[in-house]
Design a protein around this motif. Structure first.
Motif, PDB file in Angstrom:
ATOM      1  N   LEU A 155      39.963  56.068  39.156  1.00 27.47           N
ATOM      2  CA  LEU A 155      38.767  55.568  38.494  1.00 27.47           C
ATOM      3  C   LEU A 155      38.339  54.168  38.922  1.00 27.47           C
ATOM      4  N   LEU A 156      39.245  53.389  39.480  1.00 22.23           N
ATOM      5  CA  LEU A 156      38.857  52.050  39.916  1.00 22.23           C
ATOM      6  C   LEU A 156      38.197  52.062  41.291  1.00 22.23           C
ATOM      7  N   GLN A 157      38.077  53.247  41.897  1.00 25.35           N
ATOM      8  CA  GLN A 157      37.325  53.387  43.138  1.00 25.35           C
ATOM      9  C   GLN A 157      35.851  53.589  42.802  1.00 25.35           C
ATOM     10  N   ALA A 158      34.995  52.757  43.356  1.00 24.78           N
ATOM     11  CA  ALA A 158      33.565  52.856  43.064  1.00 24.78           C
ATOM     12  C   ALA A 158      32.984  54.191  43.498  1.00 24.78           C
ATOM     13  N   SER A 159      33.632  54.855  44.454  1.00 25.73           N
ATOM     14  CA  SER A 159      33.126  56.121  44.985  1.00 25.73           C
ATOM     15  C   SER A 159      33.148  57.246  43.956  1.00 25.73           C
ATOM     16  N   THR A 160      33.888  57.076  42.860  1.00 23.89           N
ATOM     17  CA  THR A 160      33.923  58.118  41.835  1.00 23.89           C
ATOM     18  C   THR A 160      32.587  58.229  41.109  1.00 23.89           C
ATOM     19  N   GLY A 161      31.803  57.167  41.119  1.00 24.00           N
ATOM     20  CA  GLY A 161      30.520  57.181  40.435  1.00 24.00           C
ATOM     21  C   GLY A 161      30.619  56.953  38.946  1.00 24.00           C
ATOM     22  N   THR A 162      31.797  56.611  38.452  1.00 23.15           N
ATOM     23  CA  THR A 162      31.997  56.373  37.020  1.00 23.15           C
ATOM     24  C   THR A 162      31.876  54.886  36.709  1.00 23.15           C
ATOM     25  N   GLU A 163      31.004  54.545  35.762  1.00 21.66           N
ATOM     26  CA  GLU A 163      30.849  53.159  35.317  1.00 21.66           C
ATOM     27  C   GLU A 163      31.873  52.884  34.213  1.00 21.66           C
ATOM     28  N   LEU A 164      32.626  51.812  34.350  1.00 21.23           N
ATOM     29  CA  LEU A 164      33.674  51.471  33.390  1.00 21.23           C
ATOM     30  C   LEU A 164      33.307  50.181  32.672  1.00 21.23           C
ATOM     31  N   ARG A 165      33.260  50.236  31.347  1.00 21.31           N
ATOM     32  CA  ARG A 165      32.910  49.062  30.534  1.00 21.31           C
ATOM     33  C   ARG A 165      34.001  48.871  29.483  1.00 21.31           C
ATOM     34  N   PHE A 166      34.568  47.679  29.453  1.00 19.56           N
ATOM     35  CA  PHE A 166      35.684  47.393  28.548  1.00 19.56           C
ATOM     36  C   PHE A 166      35.347  46.217  27.639  1.00 19.56           C
ATOM     37  N   LEU A 167      35.756  46.331  26.382  1.00 17.99           N
ATOM     38  CA  LEU A 167      35.737  45.226  25.433  1.00 17.99           C
ATOM     39  C   LEU A 167      37.163  45.033  24.944  1.00 17.99           C
ATOM     40  N   ILE A 168      37.672  43.799  25.057  1.00 14.13           N
ATOM     41  CA  ILE A 168      39.055  43.513  24.672  1.00 14.13           C
ATOM     42  C   ILE A 168      39.056  42.344  23.700  1.00 14.13           C
ATOM     43  N   ASP A 169      39.657  42.530  22.551  1.00 13.07           N
ATOM     44  CA  ASP A 169      39.785  41.415  21.610  1.00 13.07           C
ATOM     45  C   ASP A 169      40.722  40.365  22.207  1.00 13.07           C
ATOM     46  N   GLU A 170      40.438  39.095  21.933  1.00  7.15           N
ATOM     47  CA  GLU A 170      41.248  38.014  22.479  1.00  7.15           C
ATOM     48  C   GLU A 170      42.719  38.143  22.095  1.00  7.15           C
ATOM     49  N   ALA A 171      42.981  38.802  20.958  1.00  5.38           N
ATOM     50  CA  ALA A 171      44.365  38.975  20.513  1.00  5.38           C
ATOM     51  C   ALA A 171      45.207  39.686  21.559  1.00  5.38           C
ATOM     52  N   ALA A 172      44.603  40.641  22.273  1.00  9.21           N
ATOM     53  CA  ALA A 172      45.339  41.391  23.292  1.00  9.21           C
ATOM     54  C   ALA A 172      45.727  40.503  24.466  1.00  9.21           C
ATOM     55  N   LEU A 173      44.911  39.493  24.758  1.00  9.24           N
ATOM     56  CA  LEU A 173      45.216  38.583  25.863  1.00  9.24           C
ATOM     57  C   LEU A 173      46.256  37.552  25.458  1.00  9.24           C
ATOM     58  N   ARG A 174      46.266  37.196  24.174  1.00 10.62           N
ATOM     59  CA  ARG A 174      47.216  36.192  23.690  1.00 10.62           C
ATOM     60  C   ARG A 174      48.610  36.774  23.460  1.00 10.62           C
ATOM     61  N   ARG A 175      48.665  38.059  23.135  1.00 10.49           N
ATOM     62  CA  ARG A 175      49.944  38.686  22.826  1.00 10.49           C
ATOM     63  C   ARG A 175      50.801  38.790  24.088  1.00 10.49           C
ATOM     64  N   VAL A 176      52.004  38.242  24.040  1.00  7.77           N
ATOM     65  CA  VAL A 176      52.891  38.294  25.211  1.00  7.77           C
ATOM     66  C   VAL A 176      53.599  39.641  25.249  1.00  7.77           C
ATOM     67  N   VAL A 177      53.297  40.419  26.261  1.00  9.87           N
ATOM     68  CA  VAL A 177      53.934  41.720  26.480  1.00  9.87           C
ATOM     69  C   VAL A 177      54.815  41.600  27.710  1.00  9.87           C
ATOM     70  N   GLY A 178      56.099  41.894  27.546  1.00 10.26           N
ATOM     71  CA  GLY A 178      57.027  41.770  28.666  1.00 10.26           C
ATOM     72  C   GLY A 178      57.578  40.366  28.785  1.00 10.26           C
ATOM     73  N   SER A 179      56.766  39.459  29.305  1.00 10.55           N
ATOM     74  CA  SER A 179      57.160  38.053  29.482  1.00 10.55           C
ATOM     75  C   SER A 179      55.917  37.253  29.834  1.00 10.55           C
ATOM     76  N   PRO A 180      55.973  35.926  29.746  1.00  9.05           N
ATOM     77  CA  PRO A 180      54.828  35.118  30.177  1.00  9.05           C
ATOM     78  C   PRO A 180      54.419  35.400  31.615  1.00  9.05           C
ATOM     79  N   ALA A 181      55.394  35.636  32.483  1.00  4.49           N
ATOM     80  CA  ALA A 181      55.077  35.935  33.886  1.00  4.49           C
ATOM     81  C   ALA A 181      54.299  37.242  34.007  1.00  4.49           C
ATOM     82  N   VAL A 182      54.708  38.251  33.231  1.00  8.10           N
ATOM     83  CA  VAL A 182      53.994  39.526  33.231  1.00  8.10           C
ATOM     84  C   VAL A 182      52.557  39.316  32.749  1.00  8.10           C
ATOM     85  N   MET A 183      52.379  38.489  31.738  1.00  7.09           N
ATOM     86  CA  MET A 183      51.040  38.247  31.206  1.00  7.09           C
ATOM     87  C   MET A 183      50.173  37.469  32.193  1.00  7.09           C
ATOM     88  N   ARG A 184      50.761  36.511  32.901  1.00 11.23           N
ATOM     89  CA  ARG A 184      49.966  35.773  33.891  1.00 11.23           C
ATOM     90  C   ARG A 184      49.460  36.726  34.969  1.00 11.23           C
TER      91      ARG A 184
END
Length: 283
Positions: A155-184
Motif C-alpha cells: 500500500l505504500l507504493q503509489a502505483s496501487t492507486g490507493t490514497e492513504l490519510r492518517f490522523l494520529i493523536d499526539e498521545a500515540a507519538l508521546r507513548r514510548v513503545v519498545g524504547s526511546p530509540a525505537v520511538m526515534r
C-alpha cells in the motif's frame, strides 16, 4: 483501480445478489423454496459468508431475470472471487472480520485511519510493531508481523492507486513503545512516509482538547465504484465490527458520522507530522 481482492469481490457480489432478488420481488424464503435450498444457505450467500458456485449463480440469474450484460458482470465477478487472495497463506491465523478488513483495504481507493493510542499499523516500523506484538496474547507473532510488513509494502507504493490519510493523536507519538530509540526511528519513519505523494499524515496535538470521536480508533474505506457503499471498521475493547452504509454503532452513529468527524479533525485540528517535535531521549 486498486487490487480487486477476492474477499471484497465476494462481499460486493453478495450485495448485488440481494439487490437482484429484491428487484425481482422475491423474499429469501421464496428463493429457498424455488432453488430447493435451506433458508440459511440463501442468507449465507447474501451475507458473503459462503462462496457461491457458478452453477448456483446461473440458476439465480435465470430465476431473477437478470439482464444479459448484468449477468455477465456477475459471472465474471464470481470467477474472480473464487481465486485466492494475496494473504491466503496467513488465513489460518486470521479472524473472519480481519479477512474482510484485508479485502476492503486492498480494494479501497481511499483509506482514512484514525488512531489514538498507537501508530497505525501501515505506518509502524518493524521494531515498533514487534514491541506491540510482544505484549499481545496471540501466539502467531512472527506471522502477524510479516503480514503487517507485507501490507505496508503493497500500500505504500503509489502505483496501487490507493490514497492513504492518517490522523494520529499526539498521545500515540508521546507513548514510548519498545524504547526511546525505537520511538526515534518510528518518528523519523513517519516523517519520511509523510512525504509520499499519496500519503497524508496529520497529528492532533494535545492543545486541541476534546474533538469528535476521539475515544476509539476507526478506519473508513472508500471505493472506486459509486455503487459500493463506504465501510467503517471499528476496534472496540470487546472485539471488532464492520459497519456499512446506514448501519449504526452505539448511539446511532452512521458511516457518514465517522467521515464527517474525520474531515472536521483533519481540517480544523491536525498538523503535519513534520511540524510536531517529540523528544525521546534515553533516560
Amino acid at each position: 483501480m486498486p487490487d480487486a481482492d477476492p474477499m471484497y469481490l465476494r462481499k460486493r457480489l453478495s450485495a448485488q445478489l440481494q439487490a437482484a432478488r429484491k428487484k425481482a420481488g422475491y423474499s429469501q424464503p421464496e428463493v429457498a423454496e424455488e432453488m430447493v435450498w435451506s433458508l440459511s444457505k440463501v442468507m449465507r450467500l447474501e451475507s458473503g459468508r459462503t462462496k457461491i458456485s457458478i452453477t448456483d449463480l446461473r440458476a439465480l440469474i435465470v430465476f431473477y431475470g437478470v439482464p444479459e450484460e448484468a449477468a455477465a458482470d456477475l459471472l465474471a465477478a464470481a470467477h474472480e472471487a473464487r481465486r485466492q487472495p494475496w494473504w491466503h497463506e496467513y488465513s489460518h491465523i486470521l479472524s473472519e472480520g480481519f479477512k474482510s478488513y484485508l479485502g476492503y483495504e486492498a480494494a479501497a481507493s481511499v483509506v482514512r485511519n484514525f488512531e489514538v493510542l498507537f501508530i497505525p499499523g501501515l505506518l509502524q516500523t518493524e521494531e515498533y510493531a514487534r514491541a506491540i506484538l510482544a505484549r499481545s496474547v496471540v501466539p502467531e507473532k512472527e506471522e502477524l508481523l510479516e503480514l503487517r510488513m507485507r501490507r505496508q509494502e503493497r500500500l505504500l507504493q503509489a502505483s496501487t492507486g490507493t490514497e492513504l490519510r492518517f490522523l494520529i493523536d499526539e498521545a500515540a507519538l508521546r507513548r514510548v513503545v519498545g524504547s526511546p530509540a525505537v520511538m526515534r526511528a518510528q518518528l523519523d519513519h513517519l516523517r519520511e512516509v509523510g512525504e509520499l505523494s499519496h500519503v497524508r499524515i496529520g497529528v492532533v496535538p494535545f492543545e486541541s482538547g476534546l474533538y469528535p470521536l476521539l475515544r476509539s480508533p476507526y478506519v473508513i474505506f472508500e471505493f472506486p465504484s459509486a455503487e459500493q457503499d463506504m465501510v467503517v471498521y471499528l476496534e472496540n475493547p470487546d472485539g471488532s465490527v464492520i459497519v456499512r452504509d446506514k448501519a449504526t454503532v452505539g448511539v446511532q452513529r452512521s458511516v457518514e458520522d465517522y467521515l464527517e468527524a474525520f474531515w472536521e479533525v483533519e481540517n480544523a485540528h491536525a498538523r503535519p507530522v513534520g511540524e510536531l517535535r517529540v523528544s525521546h531521549d534515553p533516560v
